[in-house]
Write an enzyme that holds these catalytic residues in place. Structure first.
Site, PDB file in Angstrom:
ATOM      1  N   HIS A 124      -4.720   1.806   7.625  1.00 47.51           N
ATOM      2  CA  HIS A 124      -2.953   2.464   7.519  1.00 47.51           C
ATOM      3  C   HIS A 124      -3.478   3.610   6.466  1.00 47.51           C
ATOM      4  CE1 HIS A 124       1.782   1.660   7.768  1.00 47.51           C
ATOM      5  NE2 HIS A 124       1.017   1.977   6.991  1.00 47.51           N
ATOM      6  N   GLU A 125      -3.482   3.064   5.451  1.00 50.53           N
ATOM      7  CA  GLU A 125      -3.473   4.475   4.442  1.00 50.53           C
ATOM      8  C   GLU A 125      -4.563   5.233   4.239  1.00 50.53           C
ATOM      9  OE1 GLU A 125      -0.878   3.971   2.448  1.00 50.53           O
ATOM     10  OE2 GLU A 125      -0.876   1.381   2.554  1.00 50.53           O
TER      11      GLU A 125
ATOM     12  N   GLN B 275       3.342  10.140   0.488  1.00 50.82           N
ATOM     13  CA  GLN B 275       4.508   9.047   0.639  1.00 50.82           C
ATOM     14  C   GLN B 275       5.575   9.333   0.351  1.00 50.82           C
ATOM     15  OE1 GLN B 275       2.334   5.292   2.064  1.00 50.82           O
ATOM     16  NE2 GLN B 275       4.175   5.380   3.186  1.00 50.82           N
TER      17      GLN B 275
ATOM     18  N   HIS C   5      -2.806   7.454   6.134  1.00 49.05           N
ATOM     19  CA  HIS C   5      -1.809   8.976   6.035  1.00 49.05           C
ATOM     20  C   HIS C   5      -2.633   9.940   5.375  1.00 49.05           C
ATOM     21  CE1 HIS C   5       2.518   6.814   6.234  1.00 49.05           C
ATOM     22  NE2 HIS C   5       1.865   5.291   5.398  1.00 49.05           N
TER      23      HIS C   5
ATOM     24  N   GLY D 229       1.139  -0.893  -0.403  1.00 45.65           N
ATOM     25  CA  GLY D 229      -0.546   0.011  -0.237  1.00 45.65           C
ATOM     26  C   GLY D 229       0.742   1.252   0.181  1.00 45.65           C
TER      27      GLY D 229
ATOM     28  N   CYS E 159       5.906  -0.080   7.121  1.00 40.89           N
ATOM     29  CA  CYS E 159       5.695   1.251   6.564  1.00 40.89           C
ATOM     30  C   CYS E 159       6.818   1.674   5.778  1.00 40.89           C
ATOM     31  CB  CYS E 159       4.766   2.749   7.179  1.00 40.89           C
ATOM     32  SG  CYS E 159       4.840   3.957   6.497  1.00 40.89           S
ATOM     33  N   LEU E 160       6.668   2.233   4.264  1.00 31.40           N
ATOM     34  CA  LEU E 160       7.461   2.382   3.505  1.00 31.40           C
ATOM     35  C   LEU E 160       8.460   3.752   4.342  1.00 31.40           C
ATOM     36  CD1 LEU E 160       5.911   1.628  -0.361  1.00 31.40           C
ATOM     37  CD2 LEU E 160       7.653  -0.069   1.282  1.00 31.40           C
TER      38      LEU E 160
HETATM   39 NI    NI Z   1       2.464   3.504   5.762  1.00 29.67          NI
END
Ligand code: NI
Length: 196
Positions: free
Chosen positions: A151-152, A66, A155, A61, A109-110
């Site tokens: 989660h996304e 991000q 963000h 995701g 998370c990236l």
């Molecule tokens: Ni994330």
């Protein structure tokens, strides 16, 4: 070249992904993102670039903030090894309903690479959004898909998964181990001590 509404890109890892991923500590990750007003080719190209970047870093995701773009748009693909399964693009997503109990699950998370912690989230959701063609959609998601979408969407509201981690001690250790700091975490009701 024929114009296409498709955002499908090869599910491969590029040596030079099209977008840079911002990390915890970067301000853009803490800004609320703005609604997308028009779903056009520019937005579809962003979706392709986000997907390509996500596949390159082994993510499932990715949210536009991000990659430094404060727009309400996320991409999700639970099946990076299945070329035949199309990815999901959720534009202006909104959670309409939470379903079931809060369940614990491991998240990463990236934007916080290397850090993995347990987070409690409702096990199911109903989410409304527009897809990459501009079509309004409603999706019932459970388990991992529900977790990734929640989660996304966090963000898009400037929230990171580490903000939800209950065990402060474990979190502190895990962050330090990977070069991150507790002061960049914004725990519920406890804003970060050092604004930056
Ligand atoms: Ni994330």
């Amino acid at each position: 070249m024929v114009a296409t509404l498709s955002v499908a890109v090869p599910k491969v890892k590029l040596k030079h992904p099209p977008l840079r991923i911002y990390r915890m500590g970067d301000k853009v990750l803490r800004q609320p993102a703005k609604r997308v007003s028009q779903i056009n080719e520019e937005i579809r190209q962003l979706a392709r670039d986000m997907l390509q970047t996500m596949y390159s870093f082994d993510g499932i995701g990715l949210a536009a903030p991000q990659v430094g773009i404060p727009k309400r748009m996320i991409v999700v693909d639970l099946y990076p090894d299945k070329p035949e399964v199309p990815p999901l693009v959720l534009i202006n997503p909104e959670i309409r309903e939470y379903i079931g109990e809060a369940v614990a699950g491991q998240e990463g998370c990236l934007s916080i690479p290397g850090v993995f912690c347990e987070v409690m989230r409702p096990e199911g959701i109903v989410v409304s959004f527009k897809d990459e063609t501009g079509r309004p959609r409603i999706l019932r998601a459970d388990d991992l898909l529900a977790r990734v979408i929640q989660h996304e969407i966090d963000h898009l509201n400037g929230v990171l998964f580490v903000d939800h981690v209950e065990n402060e001690l474990v979190l502190d250790q895990e962050l330090r181990k990977h070069g991150f700091q507790m002061q960049d975490v914004q725990r519920k009701g406890k804003p970060s001590a050092a604004p930056r």
